[in-house]
Enzyme design. Structure first.
Site, PDB file in Angstrom:
ATOM      1  N   GLY A  53       0.854  -1.175   0.000  1.00 58.12           N
ATOM      2  CA  GLY A  53       0.000   0.000   0.000  1.00 58.12           C
ATOM      3  C   GLY A  53       0.891   1.226   0.000  1.00 58.12           C
ATOM      4  O   GLY A  53       1.947   1.232  -0.637  1.00 58.12           O
ATOM      5  N   GLU A  54       0.510   2.257   0.727  1.00 54.78           N
ATOM      6  CA  GLU A  54       1.321   3.467   0.833  1.00 54.78           C
ATOM      7  C   GLU A  54       1.817   3.551   2.279  1.00 54.78           C
ATOM      8  O   GLU A  54       1.032   3.699   3.203  1.00 54.78           O
ATOM      9  CB  GLU A  54       0.473   4.685   0.467  1.00 54.78           C
ATOM     10  N   SER A  55       3.121   3.449   2.451  1.00 55.92           N
ATOM     11  CA  SER A  55       3.668   3.253   3.801  1.00 55.92           C
ATOM     12  C   SER A  55       3.366   4.414   4.736  1.00 55.92           C
ATOM     13  O   SER A  55       3.086   4.195   5.929  1.00 55.92           O
ATOM     14  CB  SER A  55       5.176   3.009   3.729  1.00 55.92           C
ATOM     15  N   CYS A  85       6.307  -5.183   0.559  1.00 51.68           N
ATOM     16  CA  CYS A  85       6.388  -3.840  -0.020  1.00 51.68           C
ATOM     17  C   CYS A  85       6.276  -2.784   1.085  1.00 51.68           C
ATOM     18  O   CYS A  85       7.211  -2.599   1.848  1.00 51.68           O
ATOM     19  CB  CYS A  85       5.334  -3.656  -1.106  1.00 51.68           C
ATOM     20  N   ILE A 143       6.082  -3.226  -7.456  1.00 51.24           N
ATOM     21  CA  ILE A 143       5.203  -2.096  -7.732  1.00 51.24           C
ATOM     22  C   ILE A 143       5.592  -0.945  -6.808  1.00 51.24           C
ATOM     23  O   ILE A 143       5.339  -1.002  -5.604  1.00 51.24           O
ATOM     24  CB  ILE A 143       3.719  -2.461  -7.514  1.00 51.24           C
ATOM     25  N   ARG A 144       6.244   0.063  -7.342  1.00 59.92           N
ATOM     26  CA  ARG A 144       6.761   1.183  -6.528  1.00 59.92           C
ATOM     27  C   ARG A 144       7.467   0.630  -5.299  1.00 59.92           C
ATOM     28  O   ARG A 144       7.245   1.070  -4.162  1.00 59.92           O
ATOM     29  CB  ARG A 144       5.627   2.126  -6.124  1.00 59.92           C
ATOM     30  N   HIS A 184       5.446  -8.543  -4.329  1.00 61.11           N
ATOM     31  CA  HIS A 184       4.072  -8.907  -3.967  1.00 61.11           C
ATOM     32  C   HIS A 184       3.758 -10.345  -4.376  1.00 61.11           C
ATOM     33  O   HIS A 184       3.130 -10.585  -5.419  1.00 61.11           O
ATOM     34  CB  HIS A 184       3.090  -7.973  -4.676  1.00 61.11           C
ATOM     35  N   GLU A 186       1.535 -12.193  -3.264  1.00 55.73           N
ATOM     36  CA  GLU A 186       0.097 -12.455  -3.150  1.00 55.73           C
ATOM     37  C   GLU A 186      -0.666 -12.254  -4.456  1.00 55.73           C
ATOM     38  O   GLU A 186      -1.816 -12.690  -4.575  1.00 55.73           O
ATOM     39  CB  GLU A 186      -0.515 -11.564  -2.053  1.00 55.73           C
TER      40      GLU A 186
END
Length: 205
Positions: A53-55, A85, A143-144, A184, A186
């Site tokens: 997600g966004e940390s 991530c 992803i990022r 990721h 998952e």
């Protein structure tokens, strides 16, 4: 605490990020699952997954929901935790380029760099060979993604980037009951990494 059963109960932090995919992968790996949003739920689980997600957003929500203290206490007490991530960033002791107000849960003696591989448009996939998961390569989706800038002596490196300008960068590691990946697993349908984590949880119990 609950009585111990054969199937461990693994929670997935559900304040932001790819929660559903982790629930599916964990159940395929033989765990019972639940979402975690409240401090009271932290005491009920055998282990936890911190999703991507966004940390910085996840950090703020963890504190807003009163989860930071209970999570840090369980981590210090040896609860197995897997962070993918953004979850890797949350478990890192240090962030190379963190915001001034950004905090982590800590536990893994690593320094991570956020968005190390670039922006969303720079997302990529690569096959990684991870000895602990057997002979077949793991298709890793970045992803990022962050990477590990440095790791302490107690940290076991599980995978490094194998090709390209980032070759050699650490993207999977373990320290005791704590497991982190830049990528990721998952989202690929390959549940071996989750099975590795669930097995770690069973051994801990």
């Amino acid at each position: 605490m609950r009585a111990v059963t054969e199937q461990p109960l693994v929670g997935v932090l559900a304040v932001q990020g790819d929660v559903r995919e982790h629930l599916v992968a964990l159940e395929a790996a033989g765990a019972r699952t639940c979402t975690v949003r409240r401090p009271s739920e932290v005491a009920e689980i055998d282990a936890l997954v911190l999703p991507g997600g966004e940390s910085t957003t996840i950090d703020k929500l963890i504190r807003a929901f009163g989860l930071q203290g209970p999570l840090r206490e369980r981590i210090a007490g040896g609860m197995p935790v897997y962070g993918s991530c953004a979850g890797m960033i949350l478990l890192a002791d240090r962030i190379a380029d963190g915001r001034p107000d950004q905090e982590t849960l800590g536990g893994v003696d690593i320094t991570v760099r956020r968005n190390a591989f670039g922006r969303q448009v720079d997302s990529f996939e690569e096959d990684l060979h991870i000895r602990e998961l057997g002979g077949q390569p793991v298709r890793a989706v970045f992803i990022r993604a962050p990477w590990v800038e440095d790791a302490g002596e107690a940290v076991q490196v599980l995978a490094r980037v194998e090709h390209g300008p980032a070759a050699g960068r650490i993207v999977a590691a373990r320290q005791g009951n704590l497991l982190v990946t830049s990528f990721h697993p998952e989202v690929t349908g390959d549940h071996r990494f989750h099975a590795y984590f669930v097995d770690l949880v069973r051994r801990r119990r």
